[in-house]
Scaffold this active site. Structure first.
Site, PDB file in Angstrom:
ATOM      1  N   LYS A   1      10.861 -10.061  -0.757  1.00 28.71           N
ATOM      2  CA  LYS A   1      10.918 -11.333  -1.570  1.00 28.71           C
ATOM      3  C   LYS A   1      12.292 -11.929  -1.331  1.00 28.71           C
ATOM      4  O   LYS A   1      12.988 -12.098  -2.374  1.00 28.71           O
ATOM      5  CB  LYS A   1      10.498 -10.930  -2.964  1.00 28.71           C
ATOM      6  CG  LYS A   1       9.123 -10.485  -2.720  1.00 28.71           C
ATOM      7  CD  LYS A   1       8.667 -10.371  -4.468  1.00 28.71           C
ATOM      8  CE  LYS A   1       7.261 -10.071  -4.667  1.00 28.71           C
ATOM      9  NZ  LYS A   1       7.150  -8.438  -4.560  1.00 28.71           N
TER      10      LYS A   1
ATOM     11  N   ARG B   1      -1.079   0.361  -7.851  1.00 26.75           N
ATOM     12  CA  ARG B   1      -1.456   1.288  -8.774  1.00 26.75           C
ATOM     13  C   ARG B   1      -2.989   1.751  -8.907  1.00 26.75           C
ATOM     14  O   ARG B   1      -3.172   3.012  -9.000  1.00 26.75           O
ATOM     15  CB  ARG B   1      -1.039   0.926  -9.777  1.00 26.75           C
ATOM     16  CG  ARG B   1       0.620   1.225 -10.126  1.00 26.75           C
ATOM     17  CD  ARG B   1       1.256   0.304 -11.348  1.00 26.75           C
ATOM     18  NE  ARG B   1       1.077  -1.241 -10.981  1.00 26.75           N
ATOM     19  CZ  ARG B   1       1.731  -2.090 -11.720  1.00 26.75           C
ATOM     20  NH1 ARG B   1       2.230  -1.828 -12.876  1.00 26.75           N
ATOM     21  NH2 ARG B   1       1.368  -3.455 -11.506  1.00 26.75           N
TER      22      ARG B   1
ATOM     23  N   LYS C   1       2.945  -1.069   2.511  1.00 30.93           N
ATOM     24  CA  LYS C   1       3.896  -2.003   2.199  1.00 30.93           C
ATOM     25  C   LYS C   1       4.931  -1.322   1.490  1.00 30.93           C
ATOM     26  O   LYS C   1       4.783  -0.413   0.633  1.00 30.93           O
ATOM     27  CB  LYS C   1       3.086  -3.016   0.993  1.00 30.93           C
ATOM     28  CG  LYS C   1       4.172  -3.945   0.499  1.00 30.93           C
ATOM     29  CD  LYS C   1       3.526  -5.047  -0.186  1.00 30.93           C
ATOM     30  CE  LYS C   1       3.446  -4.563  -1.693  1.00 30.93           C
ATOM     31  NZ  LYS C   1       4.713  -4.502  -2.608  1.00 30.93           N
TER      32      LYS C   1
ATOM     33  N   ASP D   1      17.759 -16.756  -0.985  1.00 28.36           N
ATOM     34  CA  ASP D   1      19.096 -16.943  -0.980  1.00 28.36           C
ATOM     35  C   ASP D   1      19.712 -18.340  -0.276  1.00 28.36           C
ATOM     36  O   ASP D   1      18.426 -19.107   0.106  1.00 28.36           O
ATOM     37  CB  ASP D   1      19.841 -15.604  -0.176  1.00 28.36           C
ATOM     38  CG  ASP D   1      21.171 -15.461  -0.726  1.00 28.36           C
ATOM     39  OD1 ASP D   1      22.033 -16.418  -0.867  1.00 28.36           O
ATOM     40  OD2 ASP D   1      21.444 -14.391  -1.291  1.00 28.36           O
TER      41      ASP D   1
ATOM     42  N   THR E   1       2.137 -12.969  -9.189  1.00 25.37           N
ATOM     43  CA  THR E   1       0.608 -12.770  -9.953  1.00 25.37           C
ATOM     44  C   THR E   1       1.013 -12.139 -11.354  1.00 25.37           C
ATOM     45  O   THR E   1      -0.052 -12.194 -12.065  1.00 25.37           O
ATOM     46  CB  THR E   1      -0.328 -11.773  -9.252  1.00 25.37           C
ATOM     47  OG1 THR E   1       0.747 -10.773  -8.539  1.00 25.37           O
ATOM     48  CG2 THR E   1      -0.831 -12.743  -8.111  1.00 25.37           C
TER      49      THR E   1
ATOM     50  N   ASP F   1       8.331  -5.923   1.628  1.00 24.07           N
ATOM     51  CA  ASP F   1       8.324  -6.968   0.748  1.00 24.07           C
ATOM     52  C   ASP F   1       9.431  -7.184   0.093  1.00 24.07           C
ATOM     53  O   ASP F   1       9.742  -6.413  -1.053  1.00 24.07           O
ATOM     54  CB  ASP F   1       7.154  -6.330  -0.270  1.00 24.07           C
ATOM     55  CG  ASP F   1       6.813  -7.302  -1.317  1.00 24.07           C
ATOM     56  OD1 ASP F   1       7.024  -8.500  -1.123  1.00 24.07           O
ATOM     57  OD2 ASP F   1       6.283  -6.994  -2.206  1.00 24.07           O
TER      58      ASP F   1
END
Ligand code: C5P
Length: 235
Positions: free
Chosen positions: A60, A207, A31, A63, A114, A58
């Site tokens: 997101k 992470r 990603k 608009d 999340t 990714d």
């Protein structure tokens, strides 16, 4: 089983490719998010494609419909496989995006990040939130009705989405942590095993792998947990 996607949340192309090369063949799916794409742009997508990797961009998007549709068209030209947009951008925006995506690019609608709790959502939307799950399922339904192929949601809502909307809608779950790892800024985290048991199709992990003392070993553990049989529990 669910497939594992590693989030390349690092600032430079060199660091990203160093990480990809160190992780070997455990997963082919990566990603590319806002930090890396803002610095390196399409060159990072091309570098992954040269290594025969699958790519999730990714960005997101959120608009006006015309602007989003044009951005989706450019992402399609880059030959990425997944691209995110915010479902809260509305039905017209998602329909325009779906029209531009064609058959090779799967759009994923972000429902509620999340990192957000019910009280954060109440602050943003200015109304009481009885159940975060209800809002997530409502947004997923809107996305599917607009022609969007999948959604991003937390593991806690994955089963409810699958049950309400059927198996064909792809469910991608971030906020994944190996047992004992730090949650960082994620408000809703789950283990890879919990994600698979909730019916997630793809797990996004950042992470817990990238900041592990031994990233390749952490990824191996994630993939092992993700290889358990996938179930969709009744909610
Ligand atoms: O490091 P961590 O595993 O928390 O990274 C999660 C990744 O998934 C980040 O790249 C983040 O942007 C992304 N993501 C998320 N929540 C969403 C959509 C994407 O955490 N709803």
């Amino acid at each position: 089983m669910a497939q594992v996607i590693v989030a390349l949340d690092v600032p430079t192309l060199d660091e990203a490719m160093g990480l990809v090369d160190s992780l070997g063949e455990e997963t082919r799916f990566y990603k590319v998010g806002l930090e890396l794409f803002t610095r390196e742009g399409p060159s990072v997508v091309r570098a992954l494609a040269e290594r025969d990797k699958r790519i999730f961009l990714d960005l997101k998007l959120h608009d006006i419909p015309n602007t989003v549709a044009r951005a989706v068209d450019r992402a399609r030209e880059l030959e990425v496989e997944f691209l995110t947009l915010h479902t809260t951008g509305g039905r017209a925006m998602m329909e325009a995006a779906a029209g531009a995506a064609g058959d090779d690019l799967t759009l994923l609608g972000v429902t509620v990040l999340t990192s957000m709790t019910a009280s954060d959502v109440e602050d943003s939307w200015g109304r009481a939130v009885e159940s975060l799950e209800e809002d997530v399922v409502r947004l997923a339904r809107l996305a599917r009705a607009a022609g969007v192929g999948g959604v991003v949601a937390s593991v806690q809502e994955a089963a409810a989405i699958k049950n309400a909307l059927g198996a064909e809608l792809v469910v991608v779950t971030p906020g994944i942590r190996l047992a004992g790892d730090e949650a960082h800024d994620q408000a809703r985290v789950s283990t890879p095993a919990e994600a698979v048991a909730a019916g997630a199709d793809y797990l996004v992990i950042g992470r817990s792998v990238t900041q592990a003392p031994d990233p390749a070993e952490a990824l191996r553990r994630v993939c092992e947990e993700a290889s358990a049989p996938r179930t969709v529990p009744t909610t």
